[in-house]
Design a protein around this motif. Structure first.
Motif, PDB file in Angstrom:
ATOM      1  N   GLU A 163       0.850  -1.182   0.000  1.00  0.00           N
ATOM      2  CA  GLU A 163       0.000   0.000   0.000  1.00  0.00           C
ATOM      3  C   GLU A 163       0.895   1.245   0.000  1.00  0.00           C
ATOM      4  N   GLY A 164       0.565   2.217  -0.842  1.00  0.00           N
ATOM      5  CA  GLY A 164       1.317   3.478  -0.834  1.00  0.00           C
ATOM      6  C   GLY A 164       2.609   3.458  -1.633  1.00  0.00           C
ATOM      7  N   THR A 165       2.853   2.378  -2.414  1.00  0.00           N
ATOM      8  CA  THR A 165       4.068   2.335  -3.241  1.00  0.00           C
ATOM      9  C   THR A 165       4.073   3.513  -4.219  1.00  0.00           C
ATOM     10  N   GLU A 166       5.216   4.134  -4.375  1.00  0.00           N
ATOM     11  CA  GLU A 166       5.294   5.307  -5.261  1.00  0.00           C
ATOM     12  C   GLU A 166       5.237   4.896  -6.730  1.00  0.00           C
ATOM     13  N   GLN A 167       4.599   5.761  -7.520  1.00  0.00           N
ATOM     14  CA  GLN A 167       4.438   5.497  -8.953  1.00  0.00           C
ATOM     15  C   GLN A 167       5.780   5.254  -9.651  1.00  0.00           C
ATOM     16  N   LYS A 168       6.795   6.016  -9.256  1.00  0.00           N
ATOM     17  CA  LYS A 168       8.083   5.888  -9.951  1.00  0.00           C
ATOM     18  C   LYS A 168       8.705   4.497  -9.708  1.00  0.00           C
ATOM     19  N   ASP A 169       8.481   3.924  -8.516  1.00  0.00           N
ATOM     20  CA  ASP A 169       8.993   2.575  -8.240  1.00  0.00           C
ATOM     21  C   ASP A 169       8.277   1.548  -9.109  1.00  0.00           C
ATOM     22  N   ILE A 170       6.949   1.726  -9.226  1.00  0.00           N
ATOM     23  CA  ILE A 170       6.174   0.797 -10.060  1.00  0.00           C
ATOM     24  C   ILE A 170       6.639   0.919 -11.511  1.00  0.00           C
ATOM     25  N   ALA A 171       6.803   2.165 -11.977  1.00  0.00           N
ATOM     26  CA  ALA A 171       7.204   2.398 -13.368  1.00  0.00           C
ATOM     27  C   ALA A 171       8.577   1.787 -13.663  1.00  0.00           C
ATOM     28  N   GLU A 172       9.499   1.923 -12.726  1.00  0.00           N
ATOM     29  CA  GLU A 172      10.849   1.374 -12.933  1.00  0.00           C
ATOM     30  C   GLU A 172      10.836  -0.146 -13.061  1.00  0.00           C
TER      31      GLU A 172
ATOM     32  N   LYS B 246      11.719  -2.567 -16.381  1.00  0.00           N
ATOM     33  CA  LYS B 246      12.695  -3.654 -16.340  1.00  0.00           C
ATOM     34  C   LYS B 246      12.057  -4.964 -16.843  1.00  0.00           C
ATOM     35  N   LEU B 247      10.827  -5.224 -16.372  1.00  0.00           N
ATOM     36  CA  LEU B 247      10.161  -6.474 -16.764  1.00  0.00           C
ATOM     37  C   LEU B 247       9.827  -6.483 -18.255  1.00  0.00           C
ATOM     38  N   ARG B 248       9.426  -5.320 -18.753  1.00  0.00           N
ATOM     39  CA  ARG B 248       9.137  -5.211 -20.195  1.00  0.00           C
ATOM     40  C   ARG B 248      10.395  -5.500 -21.001  1.00  0.00           C
ATOM     41  N   ALA B 249      11.500  -4.925 -20.537  1.00  0.00           N
ATOM     42  CA  ALA B 249      12.777  -5.140 -21.237  1.00  0.00           C
ATOM     43  C   ALA B 249      13.161  -6.617 -21.211  1.00  0.00           C
TER      44      ALA B 249
END
Ligand code: PEP
Ligand code: MN
Length: 338
Positions: free
Chosen positions: A7-16, A20-23
């Motif tokens: 809960e409360g994870t920052e958007q930038k952490d999710i985006a990063e 990585k997973l997409r790559a």
């Protein structure tokens, strides 16, 4: 594999992490809930070690999905899917009634039924134009002319319409004239058809095959979602069993199972399950009480003269009477049937 963020994870952490997973070659499916976000991974996850994700402080849990279906999986999406059928919302707390003849026969017939069932409370009109008949000598439907007649009532009465597709070659007509494209029981595993329906955005009503398991049914839905079309409504219409006193056996338990396994809405077709109009009331009440998101019911002004499925078709006045009873059942289980 499902990754749940704290809960409360920052958007930038999710985006990063997503980048990585997409790559790494995974297809990602993000579902944002009220308090937390989950990320579904599709691809070869066999080489991923779920434990490695716990190095990130914002990861809550990582679980492997055992089921072969991913995008339709309840674990992949937190909220119920609500499908918009020409302005009518199917799923969520609504119970939607779809009604009309098995087959469109004449302009007067479809006009009369539309007017009567709409007045009684149906929100979508059904009408078959391409009929999958067991005998090649039985009425096969009016084809494209039938779809044109359906389009006429759709415009006259401002009501969305549903009809069954049998061949990919008719798809342009369905896109033009129909709001909800039905895949019949006999075509549930017509994978070429499912793939084409995955490429469009129109809502699809996917009936369960005559002798298919729930898992096979969900794999067919997965074909459509994996192609890019997330607007799928499931329809239980009874399955083949040893019982002969009804046309099929209505697997009412599939409503409970489907609600657990998938986020997709499910409606019940009591007409093809029962095969006799006298049983429709009982099965319809049971369907709503069990948690179905709607019903698709065959109605004909003169069932004794119907060119298809007259024995299981309700007369319009019986349908109107049924709707009143179903409203009370819906109310009793805290659902809305407008
Ligand atoms: C129908 O809806 O008229 C029909 C043919 O249904 P099913 O595919 O469930 O047999
Ligand atoms: Mn029918």
């Amino acid at each position: 594999m499902i990754i749940k963020f704290r809960e409360g994870t920052e958007q930038k952490d999710i985006a990063e992490l997503k980048a990585k997973l997409r790559a790494d070659g995974f297809e990602l499916h993000e579902s944002v809930g009220e308090t937390y976000t989950i990320l579904g991974l599709i691809g070869d996850t066999s080489k991923l070690d779920p434990n490695s994700f716990y190095a990130y402080s914002f990861i809550d849990s990582v679980v492997r999905i055992q089921e072969p279906y991913k995008k339709v999986n309840r674990k992949f999406k937190l909220d119920d899917t609500i499908v918009d059928v020409g302005g009518v919302k199917i799923g969520g707390n609504n119970v939607v009634l779809i009604a009309g003849p098995c087959a469109i026969e004449t302009p007067a017939q479809i006009d009369l039924i539309t007017h009567l069932v709409q007045d009684a409370g149906a929100k979508v009109i059904r009408g078959g134009a391409f009929k999958p008949r067991t005998s090649p000598y039985s009425f096969q439907g009016l084809g494209i002319e039938g779809l044109e007649l359906l389009n006429t009532v759709r415009q006259k009465y401002h009501i969305p319409v549903a009809s069954e597709i049998m061949s990919t070659e008719d798809l342009p007509y369905f896109i033009k004239y129909v709001d909800l494209i039905q895949v019949g029981a006999r075509n549930m595993q017509n994978f070429a058809l499912l793939k084409e329906l995955g490429k469009i955005k129109k809502p699809i009503l996917l009936k369960r095959g005559l002798a298919n398991t729930i898992e096979e049914w969900l794999m067919s839905a997965e074909y459509i979602l994996s192609g890019g079309n997330e607007n799928v409504i499931l329809c239980e219409r009874g399955i083949r069993t040893f019982e002969t006193s009804t046309r099929n056996t209505l697997d009412i338990s599939s409503v409970a199972v489907i609600k657990r396994l998938t986020h997709l809405p499910i409606i019940i077709d009591p007409s093809h399950a029962a095969g006799r109009w006298e049983y429709i009331e009982s099965l319809s009440k049971a369907a709503i009480a069990a948690g179905a998101d709607g019903l698709i019911i065959e109605v004909h002004p003169e069932p004794e003269k119907a060119l298809s499925d007259g024995q299981q078709s309700l007369k319009p006045e019986r349908f109107a009477d049924l709707v009143k009873k179903l409203r009370r059942v819906a109310e009793a289980v805290d659902r809305t049937l407008e």
